[in-house]
Design an enzyme around this catalytic site. Structure first.
Site, PDB file in Angstrom:
ATOM      1  N   GLU A  37       0.858  -1.189   0.000  1.00 15.27           N
ATOM      2  CA  GLU A  37       0.000   0.000   0.000  1.00 15.27           C
ATOM      3  C   GLU A  37       0.892   1.236   0.000  1.00 15.27           C
ATOM      4  O   GLU A  37       1.707   1.414   0.907  1.00 15.27           O
ATOM      5  CB  GLU A  37      -0.915   0.009   1.214  1.00 15.27           C
ATOM      6  N   THR A  44      -9.454   4.461   0.449  1.00 11.33           N
ATOM      7  CA  THR A  44     -10.345   5.605   0.270  1.00 11.33           C
ATOM      8  C   THR A  44     -11.455   5.643   1.299  1.00 11.33           C
ATOM      9  O   THR A  44     -11.714   6.673   1.927  1.00 11.33           O
ATOM     10  CB  THR A  44     -10.935   5.597  -1.151  1.00 11.33           C
ATOM     11  N   LYS A  53     -16.303  11.211   5.900  1.00 16.99           N
ATOM     12  CA  LYS A  53     -17.449  11.925   5.352  1.00 16.99           C
ATOM     13  C   LYS A  53     -18.665  11.764   6.248  1.00 16.99           C
ATOM     14  O   LYS A  53     -19.362  12.742   6.543  1.00 16.99           O
ATOM     15  CB  LYS A  53     -17.760  11.390   3.957  1.00 16.99           C
ATOM     16  N   TYR A 101      -6.694  -1.641  10.820  1.00 15.14           N
ATOM     17  CA  TYR A 101      -6.583  -2.351   9.543  1.00 15.14           C
ATOM     18  C   TYR A 101      -5.229  -3.036   9.421  1.00 15.14           C
ATOM     19  O   TYR A 101      -5.122  -4.195   9.006  1.00 15.14           O
ATOM     20  CB  TYR A 101      -6.793  -1.372   8.380  1.00 15.14           C
ATOM     21  N   ALA A 117       3.822  -0.565  -5.418  1.00 18.22           N
ATOM     22  CA  ALA A 117       4.203  -1.802  -6.101  1.00 18.22           C
ATOM     23  C   ALA A 117       3.770  -1.729  -7.558  1.00 18.22           C
ATOM     24  O   ALA A 117       2.746  -1.123  -7.886  1.00 18.22           O
ATOM     25  CB  ALA A 117       3.554  -3.003  -5.424  1.00 18.22           C
ATOM     26  N   ILE A 181     -20.853  12.312  -3.988  1.00 20.99           N
ATOM     27  CA  ILE A 181     -19.857  13.120  -3.291  1.00 20.99           C
ATOM     28  C   ILE A 181     -20.240  14.587  -3.292  1.00 20.99           C
ATOM     29  O   ILE A 181     -20.186  15.271  -2.258  1.00 20.99           O
ATOM     30  CB  ILE A 181     -18.465  12.909  -3.924  1.00 20.99           C
ATOM     31  N   ARG A 208     -27.906  11.861 -10.879  1.00 21.25           N
ATOM     32  CA  ARG A 208     -28.242  11.117 -12.091  1.00 21.25           C
ATOM     33  C   ARG A 208     -28.089   9.619 -11.840  1.00 21.25           C
ATOM     34  O   ARG A 208     -27.141   9.156 -11.224  1.00 21.25           O
ATOM     35  CB  ARG A 208     -27.314  11.548 -13.232  1.00 21.25           C
ATOM     36  N   GLY A 265     -16.813  12.752 -10.296  1.00 20.04           N
ATOM     37  CA  GLY A 265     -16.642  11.322 -10.521  1.00 20.04           C
ATOM     38  C   GLY A 265     -15.236  10.845 -10.215  1.00 20.04           C
ATOM     39  O   GLY A 265     -14.331  11.634  -9.911  1.00 20.04           O
ATOM     40  N   HIS A 439     -46.302   0.879  14.834  1.00 23.42           N
ATOM     41  CA  HIS A 439     -46.888   2.216  14.839  1.00 23.42           C
ATOM     42  C   HIS A 439     -46.579   2.941  16.155  1.00 23.42           C
ATOM     43  O   HIS A 439     -46.583   2.313  17.212  1.00 23.42           O
ATOM     44  CB  HIS A 439     -48.412   2.109  14.659  1.00 23.42           C
TER      45      HIS A 439
END
Length: 467
Positions: A37, A44, A53, A101, A117, A181, A208, A265, A439
């Site tokens: 990594e 992300t 976020k 992680y 890598a 986003i 969209r 995007g 309810h």
């Protein structure tokens, strides 16, 4: 002939959600696994996407919560938002998640290389420090990166990654885009007190690809939140000015903002990986072309997650990665069904959530009954809000199967996860009708809609059902 000896059984490029899941599961199956990594473990979603976020969405919702509290009789007043304080706590949380992680992968037996890598050949990986490793199988899980259009001065703009690194909030900002986003960041920044504008090049509602009614309601909610939504508008140039960034739009008018952020995007991150030497096929966007087993045109090279541009959501990448590891190293061949994938857009006060066909898609497919309810939820209505919720089910009139569900409501993301279970199982409208309502809840609308609001029939005029 004996099989050649490799340094490892699996080499994973990418330490995001998909890459780490594949590495961990393969290692628990007994495989010798290495992972590289180049940035931060978690990728992300954990470091510069879903997690920070969502925490920012929570932070931005407190002014609305305070206003609601006052309507319910409380003396609730908020002082100014302290971005440095929040940001420091956010960075601490991301550090904790990254460490988790890393720790979980290493505890499973994965060897991690914290550097870039590249692929040398079908069975060889080269690290940035010059070391090379031979591997029986390669998995590419490098995800995607924000895409910025070729606009004069675009280098002055931020991308989504930069938002989480700001030392202070701008007083004004222009967001360019109309997807997840852009809409979520518009919600966040407006909620935190930033003068927020959003430009979308199409003269149509935002989001969209989502159900048309959801798109209209989400667009209007952003406007009600104070976002200046500019449809049919896009920047033609950006230039540095003494008082910020001068933006000239396609209609010729100019405005100035403290910051500009492109949320137009994401594209697969496949550049400079050495793929051109391997015979791995990529499409026009650079995505790695794979089959239903996530295998590329080269038998030893696989890919999962956003780098394949199938369904670009973290849970999908994780599911693909787990299926890959079980198939290749666990003796349990599994494929991933991409047809029914729930998703949510975390706006405020109401979220957008969806699974299955949109009304437009269902109409094009054939006959469909549309069950829909719009109403003011009791909680927000009492506080004086006029925002209306939407609950919609799309039903095949021949089989009675529920083809899609679309929600615009508080915590719609939480609701769609539960609704996704019966829909994935093939539930019918009769199954929903047979379920007793709870309810008073907003979700009871899902099991109390008895007559379709409208019917779509091929080659026929849509008719309104009479209750």
């Amino acid at each position: 002939m004996a099989e050649p000896e490799f340094d490892c059984d699996l080499f994973v490029i990418g330490g995001g959600s998909g890459g780490v899941r594949a590495a961990r599961i393969a290692a628990t199956h007994g495989a010798r696994v290495m992972l590289a990594e180049e940035s931060r473990m978690g990728g992300t979603c954990v470091i510069r996407g879903c997690v920070p976020k969502k925490l920012m969405v929570f932070a931005s919702a407190h002014p609305l919560a305070a206003a609601e509290a006052r309507a319910y009789g409380w003396s609730a007043d908020l002082g100014p938002f302290d971005w440095p304080r929040f940001h420091g706590t956010l960075m601490t949380e991301l550090d904790r998640l990254e460490a988790a992680y890393t720790r979980n992968a290493e505890n499973a037996g994965v060897t991690i290389h914290h550097q870039r890598a590249r692929i040398v050949d079908h069975h060889t990986i080269a690290l940035a420090d010059g070391r090379q490793f031979s591997t029986k199988t390669i998995l590419i899980a490098v995800g995607g990166r924000p895409f910025v259009p070729d606009v004069e001065g675009a280098e002055l703009a931020m991308i989504s990654d930069d938002l989480f690194l700001m030392e202070q909030l701008p007083k004004s900002i222009l967001l360019v885009g109309a997807g997840f986003i852009a809409c979520e960041f518009a919600t966040i920044l407006a909620g935190l007190g930033v003068e927020t504008s959003l430009a979308y090049r199409r003269d149509e509602p935002l989001l969209r690809g989502f159900d048309g009614e959801l798109r209209e309601m989400a667009t209007e909610q952003l406007r009600a939140l104070g976002v200046n939504v500019m449809l049919g508008t896009e920047p033609k140039s950006l230039a540095k000015a003494d008082d910020g960034i001068a933006v000239v739009f396609n209609d010729g008018h100019e405005r100035r903002y403290d910051a500009v952020l492109y949320a137009t995007g994401r594209a697969p991150y496949t550049g400079d990986l050495g793929l051109e030497k391997t015979g791995v096929h990529r499409d026009g966007r650079g995505a790695i072309v794979v089959d239903e087993w996530s295998q590329s045109a080269v038998p030893s090279i696989f890919a999962v997650g956003d780098v394949t541009d199938r369904v670009n959501l973290t849970p999908v990448a994780i599911r693909e990665a787990h299926a890959f590891a079980d198939t290749m190293f666990g003796g349990r061949p599994r494929k991933v069904d991409h047809d029914l994938v729930a998703s949510a857009v975390y706006l405020r006060p109401f979220e957008v959530a969806t699974i299955g066909l949109t009304e437009e898609e269902a109409h094009d497919r054939g006959p469909v009954d549309v069950y829909a309810a719009t109403f003011r939820p009791m909680r927000s209505a009492f506080a004086g809000s006029n925002v209306r919720a939407l609950f919609k089910l799309l039903v095949d009139p021949e089989t009675d199967r529920v083809l899609g569900c679309h929600l615009f409501a508080p915590d719609a993301g939480e609701l769609i996860q539960l609704v996704a279970i019966p829909i994935t199982m093939g539930a019918t409208k009769a199954d929903f009708d047979a379920t007793m309502a709870v309810h008073p809840t907003i979700a009871e609308e899902l099991v109390t809609m008895r007559e379709p609001a409208r019917r779509h029939r091929p080659d026929a005029v849509s008719e309104r059902a009479t209750a």
